[in-house]
Design a protein around this motif. Structure first.
Motif, PDB file in Angstrom:
ATOM      1  N   ASP A  25      22.800  35.938 -25.827  1.00 40.56           N
ATOM      2  CA  ASP A  25      23.848  36.950 -25.984  1.00 40.56           C
ATOM      3  C   ASP A  25      23.292  38.363 -25.852  1.00 40.56           C
ATOM      4  N   THR A  26      22.076  38.599 -26.310  1.00 40.71           N
ATOM      5  CA  THR A  26      21.462  39.921 -26.179  1.00 40.71           C
ATOM      6  C   THR A  26      21.186  40.247 -24.717  1.00 40.71           C
ATOM      7  N   ILE A  27      20.721  39.269 -23.958  1.00 39.11           N
ATOM      8  CA  ILE A  27      20.485  39.495 -22.528  1.00 39.11           C
ATOM      9  C   ILE A  27      21.800  39.847 -21.833  1.00 39.11           C
ATOM     10  N   ILE A  28      22.874  39.131 -22.165  1.00 39.65           N
ATOM     11  CA  ILE A  28      24.175  39.421 -21.565  1.00 39.65           C
ATOM     12  C   ILE A  28      24.652  40.809 -21.965  1.00 39.65           C
ATOM     13  N   LEU A  29      24.451  41.186 -23.235  1.00 41.17           N
ATOM     14  CA  LEU A  29      24.834  42.529 -23.678  1.00 41.17           C
ATOM     15  C   LEU A  29      24.038  43.606 -22.933  1.00 41.17           C
ATOM     16  N   MET A  30      22.768  43.353 -22.674  1.00 38.86           N
ATOM     17  CA  MET A  30      21.959  44.313 -21.919  1.00 38.86           C
ATOM     18  C   MET A  30      22.506  44.472 -20.504  1.00 38.86           C
ATOM     19  N   ILE A  31      22.904  43.374 -19.889  1.00 41.62           N
ATOM     20  CA  ILE A  31      23.484  43.439 -18.543  1.00 41.62           C
ATOM     21  C   ILE A  31      24.788  44.237 -18.568  1.00 41.62           C
ATOM     22  N   ILE A  32      25.606  44.028 -19.595  1.00 37.47           N
ATOM     23  CA  ILE A  32      26.860  44.783 -19.738  1.00 37.47           C
ATOM     24  C   ILE A  32      26.562  46.273 -19.859  1.00 37.47           C
ATOM     25  N   HIS A  33      25.551  46.635 -20.650  1.00 33.88           N
ATOM     26  CA  HIS A  33      25.195  48.049 -20.811  1.00 33.88           C
ATOM     27  C   HIS A  33      24.710  48.656 -19.495  1.00 33.88           C
ATOM     28  N   ILE A  34      23.943  47.901 -18.733  1.00 30.29           N
ATOM     29  CA  ILE A  34      23.476  48.403 -17.436  1.00 30.29           C
ATOM     30  C   ILE A  34      24.669  48.644 -16.513  1.00 30.29           C
ATOM     31  N   ASP A  63      23.926  56.336 -27.796  1.00 31.44           N
ATOM     32  CA  ASP A  63      23.594  55.019 -27.254  1.00 31.44           C
ATOM     33  C   ASP A  63      23.751  53.929 -28.311  1.00 31.44           C
ATOM     34  N   VAL A  64      23.318  54.225 -29.527  1.00 33.24           N
ATOM     35  CA  VAL A  64      23.461  53.251 -30.613  1.00 33.24           C
ATOM     36  C   VAL A  64      24.936  53.013 -30.915  1.00 33.24           C
ATOM     37  N   PHE A  65      25.724  54.073 -30.953  1.00 30.84           N
ATOM     38  CA  PHE A  65      27.156  53.947 -31.221  1.00 30.84           C
ATOM     39  C   PHE A  65      27.859  53.127 -30.137  1.00 30.84           C
ATOM     40  N   VAL A  66      27.615  53.472 -28.878  1.00 31.11           N
ATOM     41  CA  VAL A  66      28.239  52.745 -27.769  1.00 31.11           C
ATOM     42  C   VAL A  66      27.777  51.287 -27.788  1.00 31.11           C
ATOM     43  N   GLY A  67      26.500  51.062 -28.052  1.00 30.09           N
ATOM     44  CA  GLY A  67      25.979  49.696 -28.131  1.00 30.09           C
ATOM     45  C   GLY A  67      26.650  48.894 -29.222  1.00 30.09           C
ATOM     46  N   ALA A  68      26.877  49.520 -30.375  1.00 30.77           N
ATOM     47  CA  ALA A  68      27.540  48.828 -31.487  1.00 30.77           C
ATOM     48  C   ALA A  68      28.988  48.495 -31.148  1.00 30.77           C
ATOM     49  N   VAL A  69      29.682  49.442 -30.546  1.00 32.87           N
ATOM     50  CA  VAL A  69      31.090  49.198 -30.172  1.00 32.87           C
ATOM     51  C   VAL A  69      31.183  48.066 -29.151  1.00 32.87           C
ATOM     52  N   VAL A  70      30.330  48.114 -28.144  1.00 27.50           N
ATOM     53  CA  VAL A  70      30.347  47.070 -27.113  1.00 27.50           C
ATOM     54  C   VAL A  70      29.998  45.708 -27.735  1.00 27.50           C
ATOM     55  N   ALA A  71      29.024  45.675 -28.631  1.00 29.12           N
ATOM     56  CA  ALA A  71      28.632  44.411 -29.267  1.00 29.12           C
ATOM     57  C   ALA A  71      29.767  43.842 -30.120  1.00 29.12           C
ATOM     58  N   VAL A  72      30.443  44.693 -30.888  1.00 28.74           N
ATOM     59  CA  VAL A  72      31.563  44.223 -31.714  1.00 28.74           C
ATOM     60  C   VAL A  72      32.657  43.637 -30.827  1.00 28.74           C
ATOM     61  N   ILE A  73      32.994  44.347 -29.773  1.00 35.26           N
ATOM     62  CA  ILE A  73      34.040  43.864 -28.858  1.00 35.26           C
ATOM     63  C   ILE A  73      33.598  42.559 -28.194  1.00 35.26           C
ATOM     64  N   TYR A  74      32.360  42.509 -27.734  1.00 35.46           N
ATOM     65  CA  TYR A  74      31.821  41.324 -27.063  1.00 35.46           C
ATOM     66  C   TYR A  74      31.909  40.095 -27.956  1.00 35.46           C
ATOM     67  N   PHE A  75      31.342  40.189 -29.171  1.00 38.43           N
ATOM     68  CA  PHE A  75      31.316  39.024 -30.057  1.00 38.43           C
ATOM     69  C   PHE A  75      32.718  38.639 -30.522  1.00 38.43           C
ATOM     70  N   PHE A  76      33.537  39.621 -30.849  1.00 41.05           N
ATOM     71  CA  PHE A  76      34.890  39.295 -31.308  1.00 41.05           C
ATOM     72  C   PHE A  76      35.685  38.581 -30.219  1.00 41.05           C
ATOM     73  N   LEU A  77      35.701  39.149 -29.028  1.00 41.99           N
ATOM     74  CA  LEU A  77      36.497  38.549 -27.949  1.00 41.99           C
ATOM     75  C   LEU A  77      35.996  37.154 -27.578  1.00 41.99           C
TER      76      LEU A  77
END
Length: 165
Positions: A25-34, A63-77
């Motif tokens: 999941d972290t690798i996928i989140l990194m790809i989403i951020h890129i 970056d930390v804020f955007v990363g947290a928001v994206v992670a919350v949305i990613y895991f919830f959805l």
């Protein structure tokens, strides 16, 4: 207070399995951020809107804020719409379940996602379970083994019950 089922705890995923889930999941989140960074750069170059420049160059806190928001949305959805499975959980054959054996509520899924972005939350797994499991009354289980035991118990309970065709 939720009813606590021991069968859920008997089939909890191991720490190694949880680590693999997290790694995928972290690798996928990194790809989403890129992808988000590339998109914001392209949009900035086309529109010269300062928001997209700031989105890409806002500094560490941004970056930390955007990363947290994206992670919350990613895991919830992922967990909400795929019955408790993220891509990492699909690979390892695990899923999120409530301690009462039922599907977690949307509030539980959202709470799990929010607890995950607490700094150093991953270190809470050195105890019995992580905060995003313990505080939300959920567990990550090996789903195949759990379903097998549940079906076996159901069949034993139905011995002697007359079937209606």
């Amino acid at each position: 207070m939720r009813k606590y089922l021991q069968i859920v705890d008997r089939h909890k995923a191991s720490l190694g399995t949880r680590f693999v889930n997290n790694l995928i999941d972290t690798i996928i989140l990194m790809i989403i951020h890129i992808i988000l960074g590339i998109l914001s750069t392209i949009i900035y170059n086309l529109t010269f809107n300062n928001f997209f420049f700031f989105f890409n160059n806002g500094g560490f806190i941004w970056d930390v804020f955007v990363g947290a928001v994206v992670a919350v949305i990613y895991f919830f959805l992922w967990e909400y719409y795929t019955d408790g499975k993220t891509p990492g959980k699909y690979v390892t054959g695990t899923k999120v379940i409530s301690i009462d054996g039922m599907r977690p509520t949307s509030k539980q899924y959202l709470s799990r996602s929010l607890y995950r972005v607490i700094p150093f939350e991953a270190f809470t797994f050195f105890g019995s379970e992580g905060w995003h499991d313990g505080m939300t009354d959920t567990r990550v289980i090996n789903y195949k083994n759990y379903e097998t035991e549940r079906q076996t118990k159901s069949e034993i309970d139905n011995i002697g019950v007359k079937e209606i065709a």
